[in-house]
Design an enzyme around this catalytic site. Structure first.
Site, PDB file in Angstrom:
ATOM      1  N   HIS A   1       8.774  23.742   3.809  1.00  0.00           N
ATOM      2  CA  HIS A   1       7.316  23.689   3.957  1.00  0.00           C
ATOM      3  C   HIS A   1       6.928  24.205   5.344  1.00  0.00           C
ATOM      4  CE1 HIS A   1       6.568  20.820   0.507  1.00  0.00           C
ATOM      5  NE2 HIS A   1       7.858  20.623   0.720  1.00  0.00           N
TER       6      HIS A   1
ATOM      7  N   ASP B   1       1.907  16.306   1.801  1.00  0.00           N
ATOM      8  CA  ASP B   1       2.545  17.040   0.717  1.00  0.00           C
ATOM      9  C   ASP B   1       2.083  16.405  -0.583  1.00  0.00           C
ATOM     10  OD1 ASP B   1       4.140  18.253  -1.127  1.00  0.00           O
ATOM     11  OD2 ASP B   1       6.055  17.681  -0.222  1.00  0.00           O
TER      12      ASP B   1
ATOM     13  N   TYR C   1       2.721  11.346   0.964  1.00  0.00           N
ATOM     14  CA  TYR C   1       3.772  12.160   0.368  1.00  0.00           C
ATOM     15  C   TYR C   1       3.839  11.806  -1.112  1.00  0.00           C
ATOM     16  CZ  TYR C   1       8.494  13.935  -0.608  1.00  0.00           C
ATOM     17  OH  TYR C   1       9.575  14.587  -1.154  1.00  0.00           O
TER      18      TYR C   1
END
Length: 264
Positions: free
Chosen positions: A255, A151, A109
């Site tokens: 998302h 991500d 992330y």
């Protein structure tokens, strides 16, 4: 065949019902979650046990960030890199399958980087660039076929955003971020699986802001979520999907999940 999914869930406890629905419908072997926003001891382990994801590697913290990899297949946690250099929970690396010969999956992330694309006035942007630089140094040492997912908070290509011209000075699509991510890609020769299945001249998004009331009509998205494979692993991919329908679920994450099948 092994199926791997990745999803920034934006609080795993708040959206546990959506995770359960996704797992029931899609049945991936491995799911990598980002922004779980929970410490490891409060992670909903029992729910994942009930769903058959009895193998887990959770690197969490209270209220913010955090990543988790859950699997039907045996896994071994291998690493928790602190590319942020401040102790935040933003990475967990695992090996799925037999030790020394299984599939390496890195779940990351990357920081969003704040609002202003200038490290002098916005330290968060500098931290993001430094994070990417540390990832590039690490990637230069990777010596086994691997899959890195998560991500990335960078939409690198022109058609990874709803308007290339409008977003050139917006964090996530600035040239300096794109160049930093490209250095990471080159360091190991990563293959962007999403663009193996959707040509680079076509729009492809994985995130839509909550600020857009009708996200589908405006379609002002960005492709912030990625699945990148080592050059040796990429040819074993047999299909890749972005599950746009999940953005329409009640109280969704901003998302959507990505899913790739591999013939190993």
């Amino acid at each position: 065949m092994v199926t791997v999914a990745t999803w920034n869930i934006n609080s795993v406890r708040l959206r546990l019902d959506q995770v359960e629905r996704f797992l029931a419908e899609q049945q991936p072997d491995v799911l990598c979650l980002q922004e779980i926003k929970v410490a490891e001891h409060l992670f909903p382990h029992a729910a994942f046990e009930r769903m058959g994801y009895v193998h887990r590697a959770v690197h969490g913290q209270k209220g913010y960030h955090g990543v988790a990899t859950v699997s039907k297949l045996p896994l071994t946690e291998l690493s928790r890199h602190d590319w942020q250099d401040n102790g935040e929970a933003r990475h967990v690396g695992v090996e799925v399958g037999g030790a020394g010969k299984g599939l390496l999956i890195e779940n990351v992330y990357i920081p969003a980087g704040g609002d202003e694309p200038d490290r002098e006035v916005n330290p968060k942007f500098g931290q993001k660039l430094d994070f990417l630089e540390r990832m590039a140094h690490w990637a230069d040492t990777v010596d086994r076929p691997s899959l890195i997912v998560g991500d990335f908070n960078v939409a690198p290509l022109e058609h990874d955003v709803w308007s290339h011209k409008a977003l050139l000075k917006v964090v996530s699509h600035t040239p300096v971020e794109v160049e930093a991510l490209e250095r990471f890609r080159i360091a190991h020769g990563w293959v962007d699986l999403g663009r193996e299945y959707v040509p680079a001249d076509q729009k492809s998004f994985s995130w839509w802001s909550y600020r857009n009331k009708d996200w589908k009509a405006s379609n002002r998205g960005r492709r912030l979520d990625h699945m990148w494979a080592s050059p040796e692993l990429a040819p074993q991919a047999r299909g890749h999907r972005a599950l746009t329908e999940c953005r329409d679920w009640e109280r969704p994450s901003d998302h959507i999940p990505l899913v790739t099948r591999f013939e190993l």
